[in-house]
Write a protein that holds these residues in place. Structure first.
Motif, PDB file in Angstrom:
ATOM      1  N   LYS A 110      12.006  -6.613  -5.225  1.00 17.14           N
ATOM      2  CA  LYS A 110      11.296  -5.345  -5.027  1.00 17.14           C
ATOM      3  C   LYS A 110      10.101  -5.226  -5.969  1.00 17.14           C
ATOM      4  CE  LYS A 110      15.282  -2.817  -3.370  1.00 17.14           C
ATOM      5  NZ  LYS A 110      16.117  -1.630  -3.535  1.00 17.14           N
ATOM      6  N   VAL A 111       9.129  -4.386  -5.545  1.00 18.89           N
ATOM      7  CA  VAL A 111       7.920  -4.124  -6.328  1.00 18.89           C
ATOM      8  C   VAL A 111       7.779  -2.623  -6.538  1.00 18.89           C
ATOM      9  CG1 VAL A 111       5.395  -4.180  -6.213  1.00 18.89           C
ATOM     10  CG2 VAL A 111       6.687  -6.179  -5.553  1.00 18.89           C
ATOM     11  N   ASP A 112       7.322  -2.244  -7.718  1.00 18.02           N
ATOM     12  CA  ASP A 112       7.051  -0.845  -8.058  1.00 18.02           C
ATOM     13  C   ASP A 112       5.748  -0.420  -7.381  1.00 18.02           C
ATOM     14  OD1 ASP A 112       6.434   1.598  -9.210  1.00 18.02           O
ATOM     15  OD2 ASP A 112       6.438   0.846 -11.268  1.00 18.02           O
ATOM     16  N   THR A 113       5.829   0.561  -6.501  1.00 21.49           N
ATOM     17  CA  THR A 113       4.649   0.962  -5.724  1.00 21.49           C
ATOM     18  C   THR A 113       3.708   1.890  -6.483  1.00 21.49           C
ATOM     19  OG1 THR A 113       5.782   2.852  -4.733  1.00 21.49           O
ATOM     20  CG2 THR A 113       5.874   0.753  -3.532  1.00 21.49           C
ATOM     21  N   SER A 114       4.072   2.312  -7.685  1.00 23.60           N
ATOM     22  CA  SER A 114       3.161   3.173  -8.449  1.00 23.60           C
ATOM     23  C   SER A 114       1.925   2.395  -8.891  1.00 23.60           C
ATOM     24  CB  SER A 114       3.874   3.799  -9.647  1.00 23.60           C
ATOM     25  OG  SER A 114       4.234   2.816 -10.590  1.00 23.60           O
ATOM     26  N   LEU A 115       1.965   1.072  -8.768  1.00 20.61           N
ATOM     27  CA  LEU A 115       0.847   0.215  -9.167  1.00 20.61           C
ATOM     28  C   LEU A 115      -0.068  -0.121  -7.984  1.00 20.61           C
ATOM     29  CD1 LEU A 115       2.985  -2.187 -11.369  1.00 20.61           C
ATOM     30  CD2 LEU A 115       1.576  -0.267 -12.155  1.00 20.61           C
ATOM     31  N   CYS A 116       0.151   0.506  -6.844  1.00 25.43           N
ATOM     32  CA  CYS A 116      -0.593   0.203  -5.621  1.00 25.43           C
ATOM     33  C   CYS A 116      -2.012   0.733  -5.674  1.00 25.43           C
ATOM     34  CB  CYS A 116       0.118   0.803  -4.415  1.00 25.43           C
ATOM     35  SG  CYS A 116       1.596  -0.107  -3.973  1.00 25.43           S
ATOM     36  N   PHE A 133       0.837  -1.193   0.000  1.00 27.23           N
ATOM     37  CA  PHE A 133       0.000   0.000   0.000  1.00 27.23           C
ATOM     38  C   PHE A 133       0.877   1.249   0.000  1.00 27.23           C
ATOM     39  CE2 PHE A 133      -2.008  -3.510   2.156  1.00 27.23           C
ATOM     40  CZ  PHE A 133      -3.201  -3.618   1.466  1.00 27.23           C
ATOM     41  N   ASN A 134       0.722   2.066  -1.018  1.00 28.37           N
ATOM     42  CA  ASN A 134       1.468   3.306  -1.183  1.00 28.37           C
ATOM     43  C   ASN A 134       0.572   4.436  -0.692  1.00 28.37           C
ATOM     44  OD1 ASN A 134       2.809   5.568  -2.110  1.00 28.37           O
ATOM     45  ND2 ASN A 134       3.343   4.670  -4.078  1.00 28.37           N
ATOM     46  N   LEU A 135       0.886   5.003   0.453  1.00 24.24           N
ATOM     47  CA  LEU A 135       0.006   5.976   1.101  1.00 24.24           C
ATOM     48  C   LEU A 135       0.112   7.383   0.526  1.00 24.24           C
ATOM     49  CD1 LEU A 135       0.577   4.737   4.743  1.00 24.24           C
ATOM     50  CD2 LEU A 135      -1.188   4.019   3.125  1.00 24.24           C
ATOM     51  N   LYS A 136       1.180   7.696  -0.198  1.00 22.35           N
ATOM     52  CA  LYS A 136       1.369   9.041  -0.748  1.00 22.35           C
ATOM     53  C   LYS A 136       1.534   9.031  -2.266  1.00 22.35           C
ATOM     54  CE  LYS A 136       1.575  11.331   3.147  1.00 22.35           C
ATOM     55  NZ  LYS A 136       1.470  12.653   3.603  1.00 22.35           N
ATOM     56  N   ASN A 137       1.307   7.882  -2.891  1.00 20.24           N
ATOM     57  CA  ASN A 137       1.380   7.753  -4.348  1.00 20.24           C
ATOM     58  C   ASN A 137       2.740   8.155  -4.920  1.00 20.24           C
ATOM     59  OD1 ASN A 137       0.143   6.830  -6.660  1.00 20.24           O
ATOM     60  ND2 ASN A 137      -0.569   8.840  -7.266  1.00 20.24           N
ATOM     61  N   LYS A 138       3.808   7.828  -4.181  1.00 20.92           N
ATOM     62  CA  LYS A 138       5.165   8.060  -4.673  1.00 20.92           C
ATOM     63  C   LYS A 138       5.595   6.883  -5.537  1.00 20.92           C
ATOM     64  CE  LYS A 138       6.660  10.503  -0.497  1.00 20.92           C
ATOM     65  NZ  LYS A 138       7.575  10.427   0.650  1.00 20.92           N
TER      66      LYS A 138
END
Length: 75
Positions: free
Chosen positions: A64-70, A31-36
């Protein structure tokens, strides 16, 4: 049913990774809370997984996982 879970917060990046284990099944949530746009470490082997929220493929590379896809849920 016995289960086990863990949560890890990456405070500087405003990302949270959770893992829930029931028997031999594991569910991982990112979960990316700030959309970084970041790559955060996860306890998954490198490869392709399906985000059960969207049906889209998620790639784990170098652990690692790219958090822009959260948000991402992998079962």
């Amino acid at each position: 049913v016995n289960s086990n879970y863990s949560l890890k917060a990456f405070d500087d990046e405003d990302v949270m990774v959770g893992k829930h284990i029931v028997g031999d099944k594991t569910i991982t949530g990112i979960f990316n809370l700030k959309n970084k746009k970041l790559a955060v470490p996860v306890e998954l082997e490198d490869g392709e997984y399906v985000n059960i929220l969207t049906g889209k493929n998620i790639v784990v590379k170098d652990g690692k996982v790219d958090t822009s896809l959260c948000p991402i849920i992998i079962a």
